[in-house]
Scaffold this motif. Structure first.
Motif, PDB file in Angstrom:
ATOM      1  N   UNK A  58      -2.761  -9.308 -12.343  1.00 29.10           N
ATOM      2  CA  UNK A  58      -2.172  -9.391 -13.678  1.00 29.10           C
ATOM      3  C   UNK A  58      -3.013 -10.178 -14.672  1.00 29.10           C
ATOM      4  N   UNK A  59      -4.132 -10.755 -14.226  1.00 29.25           N
ATOM      5  CA  UNK A  59      -4.929 -11.574 -15.135  1.00 29.25           C
ATOM      6  C   UNK A  59      -5.749 -10.704 -16.085  1.00 29.25           C
ATOM      7  N   UNK A  60      -6.222 -11.336 -17.167  1.00 28.99           N
ATOM      8  CA  UNK A  60      -7.034 -10.632 -18.165  1.00 28.99           C
ATOM      9  C   UNK A  60      -8.525 -10.826 -17.930  1.00 28.99           C
ATOM     10  N   UNK A  61      -8.896 -11.870 -17.223  1.00 26.60           N
ATOM     11  CA  UNK A  61     -10.312 -12.122 -16.984  1.00 26.60           C
ATOM     12  C   UNK A  61     -10.512 -13.225 -15.961  1.00 26.60           C
ATOM     13  N   UNK A  62     -11.748 -13.349 -15.479  1.00 29.68           N
ATOM     14  CA  UNK A  62     -12.105 -14.385 -14.514  1.00 29.68           C
ATOM     15  C   UNK A  62     -13.461 -14.954 -14.895  1.00 29.68           C
ATOM     16  N   UNK A  63     -13.554 -16.274 -14.971  1.00 29.03           N
ATOM     17  CA  UNK A  63     -14.827 -16.962 -15.173  1.00 29.03           C
ATOM     18  C   UNK A  63     -15.187 -17.685 -13.888  1.00 29.03           C
ATOM     19  N   UNK A  64     -16.431 -17.536 -13.460  1.00 26.75           N
ATOM     20  CA  UNK A  64     -16.885 -18.126 -12.202  1.00 26.75           C
ATOM     21  C   UNK A  64     -18.138 -18.948 -12.486  1.00 26.75           C
ATOM     22  N   UNK A  65     -18.119 -20.209 -12.052  1.00 30.83           N
ATOM     23  CA  UNK A  65     -19.257 -21.112 -12.249  1.00 30.83           C
ATOM     24  C   UNK A  65     -19.699 -21.650 -10.896  1.00 30.83           C
ATOM     25  N   UNK A  66     -20.713 -21.018 -10.273  1.00 28.40           N
ATOM     26  CA  UNK A  66     -21.189 -21.528  -8.985  1.00 28.40           C
ATOM     27  C   UNK A  66     -22.116 -22.733  -9.179  1.00 28.40           C
ATOM     28  N   UNK A  67     -21.958 -23.720  -8.335  1.00 26.70           N
ATOM     29  CA  UNK A  67     -22.906 -24.833  -8.310  1.00 26.70           C
ATOM     30  C   UNK A  67     -22.945 -25.670  -9.569  1.00 26.70           C
ATOM     31  N   UNK A  68     -21.784 -26.022 -10.122  1.00 26.44           N
ATOM     32  CA  UNK A  68     -21.748 -26.912 -11.280  1.00 26.44           C
ATOM     33  C   UNK A  68     -22.180 -28.309 -10.825  1.00 26.44           C
ATOM     34  N   UNK A  69     -23.104 -28.913 -11.563  1.00 26.72           N
ATOM     35  CA  UNK A  69     -23.586 -30.242 -11.236  1.00 26.72           C
ATOM     36  C   UNK A  69     -22.686 -31.271 -11.905  1.00 26.72           C
ATOM     37  N   UNK A  70     -22.084 -32.135 -11.076  1.00 26.41           N
ATOM     38  CA  UNK A  70     -21.238 -33.207 -11.587  1.00 26.41           C
ATOM     39  C   UNK A  70     -21.876 -34.539 -11.221  1.00 26.41           C
ATOM     40  N   UNK A  71     -22.003 -35.387 -12.230  1.00 27.57           N
ATOM     41  CA  UNK A  71     -22.596 -36.690 -11.967  1.00 27.57           C
ATOM     42  C   UNK A  71     -21.893 -37.761 -12.757  1.00 27.57           C
ATOM     43  N   UNK A  72     -22.005 -39.003 -12.308  1.00 29.21           N
ATOM     44  CA  UNK A  72     -21.340 -40.056 -13.041  1.00 29.21           C
ATOM     45  C   UNK A  72     -21.759 -41.448 -12.625  1.00 29.21           C
ATOM     46  N   UNK A  73     -21.674 -42.342 -13.577  1.00 31.96           N
ATOM     47  CA  UNK A  73     -21.789 -43.769 -13.323  1.00 31.96           C
ATOM     48  C   UNK A  73     -20.945 -44.432 -14.403  1.00 31.96           C
ATOM     49  N   UNK A  74     -19.696 -44.745 -14.065  1.00 32.61           N
ATOM     50  CA  UNK A  74     -18.667 -45.189 -15.004  1.00 32.61           C
ATOM     51  C   UNK A  74     -18.222 -44.017 -15.865  1.00 32.61           C
ATOM     52  N   UNK A 121      -9.107 -18.381 -13.572  1.00 34.07           N
ATOM     53  CA  UNK A 121      -8.380 -17.130 -13.758  1.00 34.07           C
ATOM     54  C   UNK A 121      -7.696 -17.195 -15.127  1.00 34.07           C
ATOM     55  N   UNK A 122      -8.077 -16.275 -16.011  1.00 36.42           N
ATOM     56  CA  UNK A 122      -7.602 -16.278 -17.391  1.00 36.42           C
ATOM     57  C   UNK A 122      -6.478 -15.257 -17.511  1.00 36.42           C
ATOM     58  N   UNK A 123      -5.322 -15.706 -17.971  1.00 29.57           N
ATOM     59  CA  UNK A 123      -4.123 -14.892 -17.844  1.00 29.57           C
ATOM     60  C   UNK A 123      -3.836 -13.954 -19.010  1.00 29.57           C
ATOM     61  N   UNK A 124      -4.432 -14.180 -20.171  1.00 29.17           N
ATOM     62  CA  UNK A 124      -4.112 -13.313 -21.303  1.00 29.17           C
ATOM     63  C   UNK A 124      -5.331 -13.098 -22.196  1.00 29.17           C
TER      64      UNK A 124
END
Length: 228
Positions: A58-74, A121-124
């Motif tokens: 029933x969804x209108x679209x799908x966005x897929x992001x493989x291997x997103x780099x997340x980093x942080x220091x505070x 998963x984008x619903x509309x």
């Protein structure tokens, strides 16, 4: 949110500082499509923990992001490259992909660097259009919530589904619903041109009638056809 406003320049600086790290681990456009297919396929390989078929049908679209780099220091930041595919509301066929990038920041105690796969998963149709607006912010321009899992949606859960985007993530080998807030989505025009060998606009790719979709995308589109 206002009390964090003074930190925004620092977050954006961290996002841009993180870009070379992400780029060094980045993928070509064909590999990006292949990786997106693998992420979605592996997410649904265990139906009890995957995206409910009712949601996919029933969804209108799908966005897929493989291997997103997340980093942080505070302060934390993330950068990723992905794709968007949409369902033609008239024919029920899937179209795309068009290419996207994402970035954002977060507050709170955190330290480290990791790679995370995201599926949204984008619903509309409004949600899809927001992704294409080149300045959409999840949680601000679009309501986003952690996605339900399982073979089928429970009746009570189905009735409560009101978000425009349901998101899933995988880190260290397992998927879970996750609520993404403050993540920015941008169109990747250079990647579109590299993939299609023509400077098509995202709207032309998803809603127009381009001559031919590269065969590297067919496996993903064919896989999605089973959910109807």
């Amino acid at each position: 949110m206002k009390r964090y406003a003074s930190y925004l320049p620092l977050i954006f600086s961290f996002v841009y500082a993180l870009y070379p790290v992400a780029a060094s681990a980045g993928q070509g456009v064909y590999q990006r499509v292949d990786s997106a297919f693998r992420v979605l396929y592996e997410l649904n390989a265990t139906p009890e923990k995957g995206i409910p078929h009712d949601l996919l049908s029933s969804c209108a679209g799908i966005a897929i992001f493989p291997g997103v780099i997340k980093g942080g220091f505070i302060l934390g930041a993330n950068y990723g490259e992905g794709i968007l595919v949409v369902r033609d509301q008239k024919t029920n066929k899937w179209k795309g992909p068009t290419f996207l990038t994402m970035g954002g920041g977060s507050f709170g105690w955190q330290i480290g660097l990791e790679s995370v796969d995201f599926v949204m998963v984008i619903m509309n149709e409004r949600g899809v259009r927001a992704f294409l607006s080149n300045n959409a912010t999840l949680g601000v321009d679009l309501s986003v919530a952690a996605g339900p899992v399982g073979r089928k949606l429970e009746a009570a859960t189905d009735a409560s589904l009101k978000a425009e985007v349901y998101s899933y993530s995988r880190a260290r080998g397992f998927f879970a619903g996750v609520s993404l807030q403050g993540v920015y989505i941008y169109n990747d025009y250079d990647a579109n041109q590299a993939f299609y060998l023509h400077p098509y606009l995202p709207s032309e790719i998803l809603y127009g009638d381009i001559p031919k979709v590269p065969e590297e995308a067919q496996r993903l589109l064919t896989y999605l056809e089973r959910f109807h």
